[in-house]
Motif scaffolding. Structure first.
Motif, PDB file in Angstrom:
ATOM      1  N   ASN A 101      -3.145   4.436   7.371  1.00 54.20           N
ATOM      2  CA  ASN A 101      -3.649   5.650   6.715  1.00 54.20           C
ATOM      3  C   ASN A 101      -2.724   6.841   6.978  1.00 54.20           C
ATOM      4  O   ASN A 101      -2.449   7.650   6.083  1.00 54.20           O
ATOM      5  CB  ASN A 101      -5.052   5.972   7.263  1.00 54.20           C
ATOM      6  N   ILE A 145       0.588   6.431   5.001  1.00 54.71           N
ATOM      7  CA  ILE A 145       0.414   6.755   3.581  1.00 54.71           C
ATOM      8  C   ILE A 145       0.442   8.266   3.368  1.00 54.71           C
ATOM      9  O   ILE A 145       1.067   8.767   2.428  1.00 54.71           O
ATOM     10  CB  ILE A 145      -0.904   6.142   3.056  1.00 54.71           C
ATOM     11  N   PHE A 192       1.229   4.148  -3.142  1.00 52.93           N
ATOM     12  CA  PHE A 192       0.987   5.586  -3.027  1.00 52.93           C
ATOM     13  C   PHE A 192       2.275   6.385  -3.220  1.00 52.93           C
ATOM     14  O   PHE A 192       2.251   7.494  -3.751  1.00 52.93           O
ATOM     15  CB  PHE A 192       0.332   5.906  -1.684  1.00 52.93           C
ATOM     16  N   ASN A 234       0.829  -1.207   0.000  1.00 51.33           N
ATOM     17  CA  ASN A 234       0.000   0.000   0.000  1.00 51.33           C
ATOM     18  C   ASN A 234       0.859   1.250   0.000  1.00 51.33           C
ATOM     19  O   ASN A 234       0.648   2.169  -0.798  1.00 51.33           O
ATOM     20  CB  ASN A 234      -0.931  -0.002   1.218  1.00 51.33           C
ATOM     21  N   ILE A 255       2.700   6.880  -6.903  1.00 50.26           N
ATOM     22  CA  ILE A 255       1.820   7.940  -7.412  1.00 50.26           C
ATOM     23  C   ILE A 255       2.493   9.302  -7.268  1.00 50.26           C
ATOM     24  O   ILE A 255       2.374  10.170  -8.143  1.00 50.26           O
ATOM     25  CB  ILE A 255       0.471   7.916  -6.667  1.00 50.26           C
ATOM     26  N   TYR A 256       3.236   9.495  -6.175  1.00 49.74           N
ATOM     27  CA  TYR A 256       3.924  10.767  -5.943  1.00 49.74           C
ATOM     28  C   TYR A 256       5.270  10.835  -6.660  1.00 49.74           C
ATOM     29  O   TYR A 256       6.002  11.817  -6.507  1.00 49.74           O
ATOM     30  CB  TYR A 256       4.117  10.998  -4.442  1.00 49.74           C
TER      31      TYR A 256
END
Length: 267
Positions: free
Chosen positions: A160, A163, A116, A112, A119-120
């Motif tokens: 969470n 991330i 993410f 996970n 993505i960055y």
């Protein structure tokens, strides 16, 4: 016109190093004015609490600050970068811990974070090292290869947070980050937040748990009916008096919150 106590406190606060400036945010949905020219600043390394009953305008304010909703007027600047005019660059300064889980439950914890991080645009080796460091921070390194679906609610909330920190944001927005978690996970989340503050991360924190705001927040703003009705440190808020009638000093933030927003249910 004489300044209100809230205006005086905010003007004094602006003399400090400011990371976040919210300038007269306003939003209507049809005829309903959800947010009415809300303004405040957050200093570098400060935890700023945004509290209010359901329907007060907190979520709309947060969504405008993140760039998820376009304001009718006003703007937010993050380290001098306008969210309204340079949303992509501003969002790179920003990490968001949403109230709803934003996880892929079939993937492992480290998968996970890796997803993410990609993505960055974080390079492979850097994002793997960053993911491992963050899993240690949130106390889940030993469970890094386990699928998220096997995690408790508190563990998922800690993932969470990890991330949201992958791209090293300077400003972290945390929306009810401890909802439904056990006392041990809640305490670990508090410790993590306090460590982030000590490292200079600026945090906006929303919660319905008044004891959390009392423990964590350097300053607190209370919203109701689309506007900020009180703002300051905990001690400043507890010293407030109603201008039309003398109110006894409240014993804590929850009592003050009820005094200011009323006892009417906000279901």
């Amino acid at each position: 016109m004489q300044e209100s106590l809230t205006q005086q406190q905010e003007r004094s606060h602006q003399a400090r190093s400011t990371s976040i400036e919210v300038q007269k945010l306003q939003k209507k949905f049809g005829k309903h004015e959800a947010v009415k020219e809300v303004s405040f600043t957050i200093a570098t390394g400060e935890i700023f609490g945004l509290l209010g009953p359901n329907g007060a305008g907190k979520s709309t304010t947060i969504n405008m600050m993140c760039g998820y909703i376009q304001p009718d007027s006003g703007d937010t600047t993050i380290n001098g970068i306008s969210v309204a005019h340079n949303s992509r660059q501003a969002k790179r300064q920003l990490g968001v811990v949403p109230q709803e889980m934003a996880l892929y439950t079939d993937l492992t914890a480290i998968e996970n974070l890796d997803f993410f991080g990609e993505i960055y645009g974080i390079p492979v080796r850097e994002r793997r090292e960053r993911a491992e460091d963050l899993l240690r921070l949130v106390g889940l390194y030993e469970r890094r290869k386990e699928a998220i679906r096997n995690f408790s609610g508190g563990m998922q909330r800690r993932i969470n947070i990890a991330i949201a920190l992958m791209h090293r944001p300077s400003f972290l927005m945390m929306d009810e980050p401890t909802v439904g978690v056990d006392p041990q996970s809640r305490e670990h989340i508090f410790t993590t937040i306090e460590q982030l503050r000590s490292e200079g991360t600026t945090i906006l924190y929303t919660t319905h748990y008044m004891e959390e705001a009392e423990r964590l927040c350097d300053r607190i703003a209370i919203m109701d009916e689309g506007q900020i009705i009180a703002m300051g440190t905990l001690e400043e808020l507890l010293a407030l008096r109603d201008h039309t009638q003398e109110l006894r000093r409240p014993h804590g933030l929850q009592e003050l919150f009820i005094q200011l927003t009323g006892k009417t249910l906000r279901d």
